[in-house]
Write an enzyme that holds these catalytic residues in place. Structure first.
Site, short mmCIF file in Angstrom:
data_model
loop_
_atom_site.label_atom_id
_atom_site.label_comp_id
_atom_site.label_asym_id
_atom_site.label_seq_id
_atom_site.Cartn_x
_atom_site.Cartn_y
_atom_site.Cartn_z
N LYS A 112 0.82 -1.21 0.00
CA LYS A 112 0.00 0.00 0.00
C LYS A 112 0.85 1.26 0.00
CE LYS A 112 -4.36 -1.41 2.09
NZ LYS A 112 -5.29 -1.17 3.19
N LYS A 197 -8.25 -11.27 -5.73
CA LYS A 197 -9.37 -11.53 -4.85
C LYS A 197 -10.49 -10.50 -5.04
CE LYS A 197 -9.52 -10.86 -0.03
NZ LYS A 197 -9.13 -11.15 1.36
N LYS A 200 -13.04 -5.60 -1.20
CA LYS A 200 -13.73 -4.31 -1.27
C LYS A 200 -12.84 -3.42 -2.12
CE LYS A 200 -13.78 -3.56 3.21
NZ LYS A 200 -13.41 -4.75 3.92
#
Ligand code: TRP
Length: 338
Positions: A112, A197, A200
């Site tokens: 990130k 995946k 969200k």
């Protein structure tokens, strides 16, 4: 009784991946067999650029969806992290047990932070320390088991390390938790990128089915799922990941085994159609219940108020014990005779 703790982060709308990969297991199994807590971890939503109104909205929605999915406040504790001060109190102590090297090694942080730097943005300090707050979430309640996806396994491992280290240095205080991973079949992949995946996401992904998507939107997304070249329907995760994902979703929603289901189909179109309907049927009761809950905000508030009260009562003694063990003076009691 085994204690289970897990959390959902209100950073995006909850997806079919969240439901089949985690929430469904919490509802069907965990809340019945254990003393379970499920937490909307709103403090974690502040580790990246955020819009206050959106976090508020998504937190409320996540809580309602947990209830709509079937978590029963009579069986488990559903609450919002920021309503219980113990998380932040304990997090600081654990920062005094963790090392900066340990934090910088966390894969999710590295990924990130790298992405953020490419965009020229800055990285919040809380993104680095976030696994410590997560450890506090878990350790405050003496959780034995933490059902999470495999992307969170490293964070639960850190919680274990911190518990062991604290106990060795300052005396036995924490239960040492372990991650419990959902079955392979419950790992739902993005319909447009079957290698990643179905998490969200902040953008409106055409490959992501959200729990509150209208049936027609669900159908459209499933019908447009990427499949692999080839014509016959076979179950092969390596060679045919797009197809395998559809078969796994169908199996998870309608029952059966992906490999056997493959034999029932001779075209991609028919498989997609059945998969779409199976997903619509699984989500239908959830959407309906969510709508009812939205019409009755007082009920959801009451559940969260009671959940926070129960959670606080569970966490308080452990966190107080940690404060004493690490060397902090007990607060001086206010006396009545002044
Ligand atoms: N980090 C988890 C995620 O991103 C959410 C989370 C926060 C969590 N605290 C937790 C999960 C404690 C399990 C236990 O999905």
């Amino acid at each position: 009784m085994t204690r289970v703790f897990s959390g959902v982060k209100p950073t995006g709308h909850l997806t079919l991946g969240n439901y089949l990969g985690a929430m469904r297991q919490w509802v069907a199994v965990d809340q019945h067999r254990s003393d379970a807590l499920f937490c909307v971890v709103d403090l974690h939503a502040l580790t990246v650029d955020h819009d206050p109104a959106r976090v508020r909205r998504l937190s409320r929605q996540a809580a309602s969806l947990l209830l709509a999915a079937g978590l029963d406040p009579g069986l488990c504790t559903v609450f919002v992290q920021s309503h219980v001060d113990e998380h932040a109190r304990l997090s600081y102590l654990l920062e005094c047990v963790a090392t900066d090297g340990e934090m910088r090694r966390m894969i999710q942080y590295k990924e990130k932070a790298a992405r953020e730097r490419v965009r020229g943005g800055s990285v919040r300090l809380s993104l680095l320390t976030y696994p410590v707050l997560m450890a506090a979430d878990i350790l405050a309640y003496g959780a034995d088991e933490v059902p999470v996806g495999d992307d969170q396994a490293q964070h639960v491992e850190l919680a274990r390390d911190l518990a062991v280290r604290f106990n060795q240095r300052y005396g036995h205080t924490f239960v040492v938790p372990r991650a419990t991973l959902p079955g392979v079949a419950a790992r739902v992949m993005n319909l447009q990128e079957p290698a990643s995946k179905m998490g969200k996401s902040d953008d409106v992904g055409p490959g992501i089915v959200y729990l509150l998507d209208e049936p027609d939107v669900v159908r459209k997304k499933v019908m447009r799922a990427v499949t692999d070249s080839g014509r016959e329907v076979v179950y092969d995760r390596e060679a045919r990941p797009g197809l395998a994902n559809l078969l796994e979703i169908l199996a998870a929603c309608a029952g059966g085994e992906p490999a056997e289901l493959a034999g029932d189909y001779d075209s991609y179109g028919a498989l997609k159609k059945d998969t779409a309907e199976a997903v619509v049927e699984v989500l239908r009761p959830l959407r309906e219940r969510h709508k009812e809950l939205c019409a009755d905000p007082g009920y959801v508030e009451g559940v969260l108020r009671e959940g926070a009260r129960k959670a606080r009562a569970m966490a308080r003694p452990t966190v107080d014990a940690a404060y004493r063990a690490i060397g902090l003076l007990p607060p001086v009691a206010e006396t009545a005779d002044r």
